[in-house]
Design a protein around this motif. Structure first.
Motif, short mmCIF file in Angstrom:
data_model
loop_
_atom_site.label_atom_id
_atom_site.label_comp_id
_atom_site.label_asym_id
_atom_site.label_seq_id
_atom_site.Cartn_x
_atom_site.Cartn_y
_atom_site.Cartn_z
N THR A 1 3.21 5.18 3.56
CA THR A 1 4.24 4.16 3.42
C THR A 1 3.71 2.86 2.81
N VAL A 2 2.54 2.46 3.20
CA VAL A 2 1.81 1.35 2.56
C VAL A 2 0.35 1.77 2.55
N PRO A 3 -0.49 1.14 1.72
CA PRO A 3 -1.90 1.54 1.68
C PRO A 3 -2.54 1.54 3.06
N GLY A 4 -3.15 2.65 3.43
CA GLY A 4 -3.82 2.76 4.71
C GLY A 4 -2.95 3.19 5.87
N VAL A 5 -1.67 3.47 5.61
CA VAL A 5 -0.74 3.80 6.70
C VAL A 5 0.04 5.06 6.34
N VAL A 6 0.01 6.06 7.24
CA VAL A 6 0.80 7.29 7.10
C VAL A 6 1.78 7.34 8.26
N GLU A 7 3.08 7.51 7.95
CA GLU A 7 4.11 7.50 8.98
C GLU A 7 5.16 8.57 8.70
N ARG A 8 5.95 8.88 9.72
CA ARG A 8 7.10 9.74 9.53
C ARG A 8 8.31 8.87 9.17
N VAL A 9 9.06 9.33 8.18
CA VAL A 9 10.21 8.58 7.67
C VAL A 9 11.44 9.47 7.78
N GLY A 10 12.49 8.96 8.41
CA GLY A 10 13.73 9.72 8.55
C GLY A 10 14.51 9.77 7.25
N VAL A 11 14.93 10.97 6.84
CA VAL A 11 15.66 11.15 5.59
C VAL A 11 17.04 11.74 5.91
N ALA A 12 18.07 10.93 5.71
CA ALA A 12 19.44 11.39 5.96
C ALA A 12 19.99 12.19 4.79
N GLY A 13 19.45 11.95 3.59
CA GLY A 13 19.91 12.69 2.42
C GLY A 13 19.15 12.27 1.17
N TRP A 14 19.18 13.14 0.16
CA TRP A 14 18.55 12.80 -1.11
C TRP A 14 19.17 13.64 -2.22
#
Length: 331
Positions: free
Chosen positions: A252-265
């Motif tokens: 998500t930003v340099p040095g950070v890995v996170e789970r991101v909720g995706v409602a649609g794409w």
């Protein structure tokens, strides 16, 4: 015919925002940038023909010092005003467009975007020294200078080593618009504030002009769902929600890995637009908050007429062999 000439621009502020404190973003200091600029001057010597270098002045005086200490007749300072803002990059780009054959820029996505808006068809060699570096390439300054010189002298045909990078537009229904190089985000915030977007849960959605798993930010979130190369003239629209049933892991930003909720794409083809209706939000471009909006509709769409970026590998694959190498081959 004018002598082969390249432009050189260094953003003194690139790579120095708050994300270097909250994440793992690399710090790019003034000394390192000046040394990289000096390496560009050395790199142009790899071309057989002489090449002139025009260096943009900047608020940190990196360009000015590079020229002052160069002691070379082929290096000069660009005559443009300096105000210490992103407008400096726009002015330099407009001047470069009229007088150089290629431009080397040291910065991140924002610097590259600012240059791209004014540079026209001039090949752009973007070298990463920023916080967000989705588009710029991590390459040595000497290599960048050599690649630019091969293009400027015609030793390598620019058509064989460049590609047109799709950009992404956001248009607010009040008439305002803004363009991102790689990403446009709709952020659930009221104010621009410190500009950097740090929490992925703040995103309501947005659009990207490229998608790959290893990229940082929204293009990396999209890259967990699909693959889109920046030259394909397409984009991806994202609808994000921290409480969505589906989530993906992304940088998500340099040095950070996170789970991101995706409602649609969905994919965005040329002419397609994804509209976000918001009561209060901020539009971000390339990871930085830019426009505050209230009670508005924001349309996001891909724009295929982006900058002409240089593929470094393609330049050196097409670069001519040295004359003495041909002599040895004949023997």
């Amino acid at each position: 015919m004018a002598a082969p000439t390249i432009g050189l621009l260094v953003n003194p502020a690139a790579g120095r925002d708050v994300r270097r404190l909250t994440g793992g973003a690399t710090v790019s200091d003034t000394y390192g940038k000046r040394r990289a600029a000096e390496c560009v001057l050395a790199g142009v010597g790899l071309a057989d023909d002489p090449v002139y270098v025009v260096v943009a002045p900047d608020g940190g005086e990196i360009g000015q010092r590079t020229v002052a200490e160069a002691d070379r007749s082929n290096v000069r300072l660009l005559d443009v005003a300096v105000g210490g803002t992103s407008a400096d990059t726009h002015r330099a780009a407009a001047a470069f467009r009229e007088r150089v054959d290629a431009v080397v820029v040291f910065g991140g996505d924002g610097t590259t975007r600012d240059l791209a808006i004014e540079i026209g068809d001039v090949p752009l060699l973007a070298v990463s020294t920023g916080t967000n570096n989705v588009v710029p390439t991590p390459v040595d300054g000497t290599v960048a200078g050599a690649a630019a010189a091969f293009l400027a002298t015609g030793a390598v045909d620019a058509d064989d080593a460049t590609y047109r990078h799709t950009m992404i537009d956001a248009r607010v229904d009040d008439g305002r618009s803004i363009r991102g190089l790689a990403t446009v985000g709709v952020v659930d915030q009221s104010f621009v504030g410190t500009r950097a977007v740090l929490d992925p849960d703040d995103f309501l959605g947005g659009g990207v002009s490229r998608a790959a798993r290893g990229e940082v930010g929204l293009s990396g979130v999209a890259g967990a769902l699909t693959r889109v190369a920046p030259e394909t003239r397409r984009g991806v629209a994202l609808e994000l929600d921290a409480d969505a049933e589906r989530s993906v892991t992304a940088i998500t930003v340099p040095g950070v890995v996170e789970r991101v909720g995706v409602a649609g794409w969905s994919h965005l083809d040329p002419g397609d637009e994804r509209v976000f209706a918001v009561e209060e939000a901020v539009v971000s471009v390339d990871g930085e908050r830019e426009l505050e909006v209230q009670n508005a509709e924001i349309g996001v769409r891909p724009v295929p007429d982006g900058p002409r970026l240089v593929d470094f590998d393609a330049v050196f694959e097409a670069a001519p062999l040295a004359a003495d190498a041909h002599a040895v081959e004949r023997r």
